[in-house]
Scaffold this active site. Structure first.
Site, PDB file in Angstrom:
ATOM      1  N   PRO A   1      -4.192  -1.887  19.006  1.00  0.00           N
ATOM      2  CA  PRO A   1      -3.825  -2.428  17.641  1.00  0.00           C
ATOM      3  C   PRO A   1      -4.064  -1.071  16.609  1.00  0.00           C
ATOM      4  O   PRO A   1      -3.810  -1.321  15.262  1.00  0.00           O
ATOM      5  CB  PRO A   1      -4.698  -3.432  17.249  1.00  0.00           C
ATOM      6  CG  PRO A   1      -5.823  -3.291  18.367  1.00  0.00           C
ATOM      7  CD  PRO A   1      -5.166  -2.854  19.747  1.00  0.00           C
TER       8      PRO A   1
ATOM      9  N   TYR B   1      -9.312   4.267   7.904  1.00  0.00           N
ATOM     10  CA  TYR B   1      -9.528   4.390   9.182  1.00  0.00           C
ATOM     11  C   TYR B   1     -10.766   5.470   9.545  1.00  0.00           C
ATOM     12  O   TYR B   1     -10.638   6.525   9.059  1.00  0.00           O
ATOM     13  CB  TYR B   1      -8.286   4.809   9.874  1.00  0.00           C
ATOM     14  CG  TYR B   1      -7.214   3.999   9.752  1.00  0.00           C
ATOM     15  CD1 TYR B   1      -6.923   3.157  11.127  1.00  0.00           C
ATOM     16  CD2 TYR B   1      -6.480   3.874   8.556  1.00  0.00           C
ATOM     17  CE1 TYR B   1      -5.628   2.458  11.109  1.00  0.00           C
ATOM     18  CE2 TYR B   1      -5.287   2.897   8.747  1.00  0.00           C
ATOM     19  CZ  TYR B   1      -4.951   2.456   9.924  1.00  0.00           C
ATOM     20  OH  TYR B   1      -4.103   1.324   9.938  1.00  0.00           O
TER      21      TYR B   1
ATOM     22  N   HIS C   1       0.680  -1.144   0.104  1.00  0.00           N
ATOM     23  CA  HIS C   1      -0.087  -0.002  -0.137  1.00  0.00           C
ATOM     24  C   HIS C   1       0.943   1.233  -0.113  1.00  0.00           C
ATOM     25  O   HIS C   1       1.746   1.526   0.816  1.00  0.00           O
ATOM     26  CB  HIS C   1      -0.911   0.150   1.224  1.00  0.00           C
ATOM     27  CG  HIS C   1      -1.819  -0.951   1.205  1.00  0.00           C
ATOM     28  ND1 HIS C   1      -3.075  -1.023   2.244  1.00  0.00           N
ATOM     29  CD2 HIS C   1      -2.324  -1.940   0.224  1.00  0.00           C
ATOM     30  CE1 HIS C   1      -3.875  -1.725   1.888  1.00  0.00           C
ATOM     31  NE2 HIS C   1      -3.517  -2.425   0.849  1.00  0.00           N
TER      32      HIS C   1
ATOM     33  N   TYR D   1       3.526   6.181  11.280  1.00  0.00           N
ATOM     34  CA  TYR D   1       2.533   5.116  10.686  1.00  0.00           C
ATOM     35  C   TYR D   1       3.482   4.066   9.975  1.00  0.00           C
ATOM     36  O   TYR D   1       3.100   2.781   9.860  1.00  0.00           O
ATOM     37  CB  TYR D   1       1.522   5.558   9.805  1.00  0.00           C
ATOM     38  CG  TYR D   1       0.532   4.739   9.239  1.00  0.00           C
ATOM     39  CD1 TYR D   1      -0.252   3.934  10.206  1.00  0.00           C
ATOM     40  CD2 TYR D   1       0.575   4.196   7.894  1.00  0.00           C
ATOM     41  CE1 TYR D   1      -1.447   3.065   9.855  1.00  0.00           C
ATOM     42  CE2 TYR D   1      -0.530   3.444   7.162  1.00  0.00           C
ATOM     43  CZ  TYR D   1      -1.294   2.650   8.299  1.00  0.00           C
ATOM     44  OH  TYR D   1      -2.086   1.665   7.841  1.00  0.00           O
TER      45      TYR D   1
ATOM     46  N   LYS E   1       1.126  -1.770  15.251  1.00  0.00           N
ATOM     47  CA  LYS E   1       2.415  -1.643  15.578  1.00  0.00           C
ATOM     48  C   LYS E   1       2.965  -2.943  16.570  1.00  0.00           C
ATOM     49  O   LYS E   1       4.167  -3.150  16.532  1.00  0.00           O
ATOM     50  CB  LYS E   1       2.685  -0.371  16.574  1.00  0.00           C
ATOM     51  CG  LYS E   1       2.502   0.816  15.936  1.00  0.00           C
ATOM     52  CD  LYS E   1       3.654   0.992  14.847  1.00  0.00           C
ATOM     53  CE  LYS E   1       3.148   2.088  13.911  1.00  0.00           C
ATOM     54  NZ  LYS E   1       3.896   2.090  12.543  1.00  0.00           N
TER      55      LYS E   1
HETATM   56  C1  FAD Z   1      -6.066 -11.479  19.628  1.00  0.00           C
HETATM   57  C2  FAD Z   1      -4.843 -10.637  18.905  1.00  0.00           C
HETATM   58  C3  FAD Z   1      -5.086  -9.759  17.713  1.00  0.00           C
HETATM   59  C4  FAD Z   1      -4.107  -8.912  17.406  1.00  0.00           C
HETATM   60  N1  FAD Z   1      -4.461  -8.232  16.451  1.00  0.00           N
HETATM   61  C5  FAD Z   1      -3.412  -7.308  16.134  1.00  0.00           C
HETATM   62  C6  FAD Z   1      -3.557  -6.664  14.749  1.00  0.00           C
HETATM   63  O1  FAD Z   1      -4.744  -6.648  14.171  1.00  0.00           O
HETATM   64  N2  FAD Z   1      -2.849  -5.668  14.347  1.00  0.00           N
HETATM   65  C7  FAD Z   1      -1.386  -5.516  14.913  1.00  0.00           C
HETATM   66  O2  FAD Z   1      -0.443  -4.998  14.617  1.00  0.00           O
HETATM   67  N3  FAD Z   1      -1.372  -6.279  16.151  1.00  0.00           N
HETATM   68  C8  FAD Z   1      -2.268  -7.138  16.606  1.00  0.00           C
HETATM   69  N4  FAD Z   1      -1.964  -8.067  17.608  1.00  0.00           N
HETATM   70  C9  FAD Z   1      -0.652  -7.819  18.240  1.00  0.00           C
HETATM   71  C10 FAD Z   1       0.587  -8.639  17.716  1.00  0.00           C
HETATM   72  O3  FAD Z   1      -0.085 -10.051  17.340  1.00  0.00           O
HETATM   73  C11 FAD Z   1       1.445  -8.917  18.649  1.00  0.00           C
HETATM   74  O4  FAD Z   1       1.972  -7.885  18.905  1.00  0.00           O
HETATM   75  C12 FAD Z   1       2.467 -10.179  18.231  1.00  0.00           C
HETATM   76  O5  FAD Z   1       1.985 -11.369  18.046  1.00  0.00           O
HETATM   77  C13 FAD Z   1       3.743 -10.247  19.136  1.00  0.00           C
HETATM   78  O6  FAD Z   1       4.519 -11.164  19.114  1.00  0.00           O
HETATM   79  P1  FAD Z   1       5.414 -12.001  20.063  1.00  0.00           P
HETATM   80  O7  FAD Z   1       6.199 -12.940  19.388  1.00  0.00           O
HETATM   81  O8  FAD Z   1       5.875 -10.774  20.871  1.00  0.00           O
HETATM   82  O9  FAD Z   1       4.306 -12.572  20.817  1.00  0.00           O
HETATM   83  P2  FAD Z   1       3.110 -13.706  20.422  1.00  0.00           P
HETATM   84  O10 FAD Z   1       2.780 -13.729  19.234  1.00  0.00           O
HETATM   85  O11 FAD Z   1       1.902 -13.596  21.756  1.00  0.00           O
HETATM   86  O12 FAD Z   1       4.096 -15.327  20.666  1.00  0.00           O
HETATM   87  C14 FAD Z   1       4.204 -15.655  21.929  1.00  0.00           C
HETATM   88  C15 FAD Z   1       4.334 -17.265  21.943  1.00  0.00           C
HETATM   89  O13 FAD Z   1       4.889 -17.595  23.272  1.00  0.00           O
HETATM   90  C16 FAD Z   1       4.070 -18.837  23.538  1.00  0.00           C
HETATM   91  N5  FAD Z   1       4.059 -19.207  24.976  1.00  0.00           N
HETATM   92  C17 FAD Z   1       3.472 -18.540  25.856  1.00  0.00           C
HETATM   93  N6  FAD Z   1       3.583 -18.983  27.123  1.00  0.00           N
HETATM   94  C18 FAD Z   1       4.392 -20.065  26.743  1.00  0.00           C
HETATM   95  C19 FAD Z   1       5.286 -20.852  27.898  1.00  0.00           C
HETATM   96  N7  FAD Z   1       4.895 -21.022  29.010  1.00  0.00           N
HETATM   97  N8  FAD Z   1       5.830 -21.836  27.273  1.00  0.00           N
HETATM   98  C20 FAD Z   1       6.279 -21.845  25.987  1.00  0.00           C
HETATM   99  N9  FAD Z   1       5.568 -21.133  24.886  1.00  0.00           N
HETATM  100  C21 FAD Z   1       4.830 -20.081  25.252  1.00  0.00           C
HETATM  101  C22 FAD Z   1       2.520 -18.587  22.955  1.00  0.00           C
HETATM  102  O14 FAD Z   1       1.846 -19.733  22.639  1.00  0.00           O
HETATM  103  C23 FAD Z   1       3.006 -17.673  21.562  1.00  0.00           C
HETATM  104  O15 FAD Z   1       3.041 -18.659  20.550  1.00  0.00           O
HETATM  105  C24 FAD Z   1      -2.900  -8.810  18.218  1.00  0.00           C
HETATM  106  C25 FAD Z   1      -2.793  -9.530  19.383  1.00  0.00           C
HETATM  107  C26 FAD Z   1      -3.724 -10.428  19.754  1.00  0.00           C
HETATM  108  C27 FAD Z   1      -3.288 -11.091  20.995  1.00  0.00           C
END
Ligand code: FAD
Length: 388
Positions: A292, A200, A72, A382, A296
């Site tokens: 969200p 938006y 985009h 952004y 970011k």
């Molecule tokens: C429901 C939801 C919708 C979202 N929608 C958006 C969106 O539309 N736009 C946007 O920008 N961001 C969105 N986000 C935010 C974005 O998805 C997250 O910021 C991103 O996933 C962060 O990545 P991460 O790897 O830090 O954490 P995560 O993706 O949460 O990964 C953490 C991992 O650790 C694992 N874990 C947890 N505890 C344990 C344990 N005890 N032992 C082993 N493994 C474990 C989990 O299973 C998971 O796979 C959303 C988040 C959620 C929860």
């Protein structure tokens, strides 16, 4: 088991870090609570900044995003019945890429497994030990038995609810937190997006974000009161509400389609600092959450691990600890800029019960479309602030 870096969590942060470390010749073990199938189908974010694409390129895993991502060059703000396009490329020379998070997770899992490096799926981490020592440990549960992994560093990339942040002594941790008084109904809809770019839309009835997953599938987020759950509104209610929010002035040409998936998303801002304690690092959602609206969360997670990957490379290759020592401060300064933007855009686009705030929100939005300086600042944030 023994490794150089034990990574808890196979989300974008953990998997991308593992990939960066592999390319630097650093050994790691990734431990994930859930199954491979689960994480590769978990619907979450979809907007990828240009800087994140660069990190994926550096990690050798950009192929999917470059091939299937939708680029985009602009985005639209809609308020008072008019849709205003902001030309991001004209303003700051870069746009954004739409590529679903679960596909990116799939690419990262495939890259790691193809290279012969394991991911311990369905293996919860139950305890972190000796995090202040040079040989910290991670205790996992497999097949009903407990095993210990010894390493030089632990990376807690286990999301907001994982055990890593809890392993820090409470007196070592400062937390800043804000919950917003509304949430989003997130819908996957079998209908072509009304525009090839994101819209938006602020409206007196509530905010709506028109996003997409493909040319025939729309991803629509609707501001709803806290008491509405995923099934709380019937399909008819959803469509009549969208009609009311998008029909006035210059209507958004949205066609009805089958709603194939529903969920609700809580809006929260959260920062935990420091992001390093002893030989434990926190990365991604384990250390910070943004609402969200600014898209970011995933991008911040990628930025953290780009900094950490580089710091660990300098440590293991050259014995240089400066990167690991600076990790927390370096990430947090960027994290707070992203928190500021995400919080501001969330306030500006959502309906407030306070009429004064509501008038200020409209003034903020008008300022962006009337002033090139303001548009530039919006576009700069952004599309993603630089890593350094
Ligand atoms: C429901 C939801 C919708 C979202 N929608 C958006 C969106 O539309 N736009 C946007 O920008 N961001 C969105 N986000 C935010 C974005 O998805 C997250 O910021 C991103 O996933 C962060 O990545 P991460 O790897 O830090 O954490 P995560 O993706 O949460 O990964 C953490 C991992 O650790 C694992 N874990 C947890 N505890 C344990 C344990 N005890 N032992 C082993 N493994 C474990 C989990 O299973 C998971 O796979 C959303 C988040 C959620 C929860």
């Amino acid at each position: 088991m023994k490794t150089q870096v034990a990574i808890i969590g196979a989300g974008p942060a953990g998997l991308l870090l593992a990939q960066l470390l592999t390319r630097s010749g650093i050994d790691s073990i990734v431990i994930e609570n859930r199954s491979r199938e689960y994480i590769e189908n978990r619907i979450r974010a979809g907007v990828i900044e240009a800087g994140t694409v660069d990190i994926l390129r550096e990690a050798g895993v950009a192929e999917g995003a470059l091939r299937d991502g939708i680029v985009h060059e602009g985005t639209a703000l809609r308020f008072e019945g008019r849709t205003h396009r902001l030309d991001l490329v004209d303003l700051v020379g870069r746009g954004i890429t739409i590529y679903p998070q679960h596909k990116l997770v799939g690419d990262l899992v495939a890259a790691r497994l193809e290279a012969g490096h394991p991911i311990l799926f369905e293996t919860p981490v139950v305890e972190l030990g000796d995090i202040a020592s040079d040989e910290p440990t991670v205790t996992i549960e497999r097949g009903g038995a407990r095993e210990t992994i010894t390493c030089r560093f632990i990376v807690g990339a286990d999301g907001f609810h994982g055990p890593s942040r809890q392993a820090l002594p409470p007196e070592a941790l400062t937390v800043w937190e804000r919950d917003y008084p509304y949430k989003w109904l997130a819908l996957m809809v079998e209908t072509p997006p009304p525009s090839h770019e994101l819209i938006y839309a602020a409206h007196a009835r509530g905010f709506t974000l028109m996003s997409m997953r493909s040319p025939s599938v729309s991803r629509i987020y609707v501001q709803v009161p806290m008491e509405v759950d995923a099934e709380g509104w019937s399909d008819d209610q959803v469509w009549s509400e969208l009609d009311l929010r998008l029909r006035d002035g210059e209507p958004v040409p949205l066609r009805e389609g089958a709603i194939t998936q529903r969920s609700t998303i809580h809006l929260r801002s959260f920062v935990a600092a420091p992001m390093r304690h002893g030989n434990l690092f926190l990365a991604g959602d384990a250390a910070h959450i943004v609402p969200p609206t600014g898209a970011k969360g995933l991008n911040l997670a990628a930025a953290d691990v780009a900094v950490l990957g580089d710091a660990l490379k300098r440590y293991f290759r050259h014995g240089d600890p400066s990167g690991v020592d600076d990790y927390s401060d370096k990430c947090l300064s960027r994290v707070w800029q992203v928190q500021r933007f995400s919080s501001w855009i969330t306030h500006a686009l959502h309906v407030s019960n306070d009429p004064f705030d509501q008038a200020l929100n409209l003034a903020s939005l008008r300022h962006i479309v009337e002033s090139r300086h303001a548009a530039l600042s919006f576009a700069e944030n952004y599309t993603g602030l630089p890593l350094n």
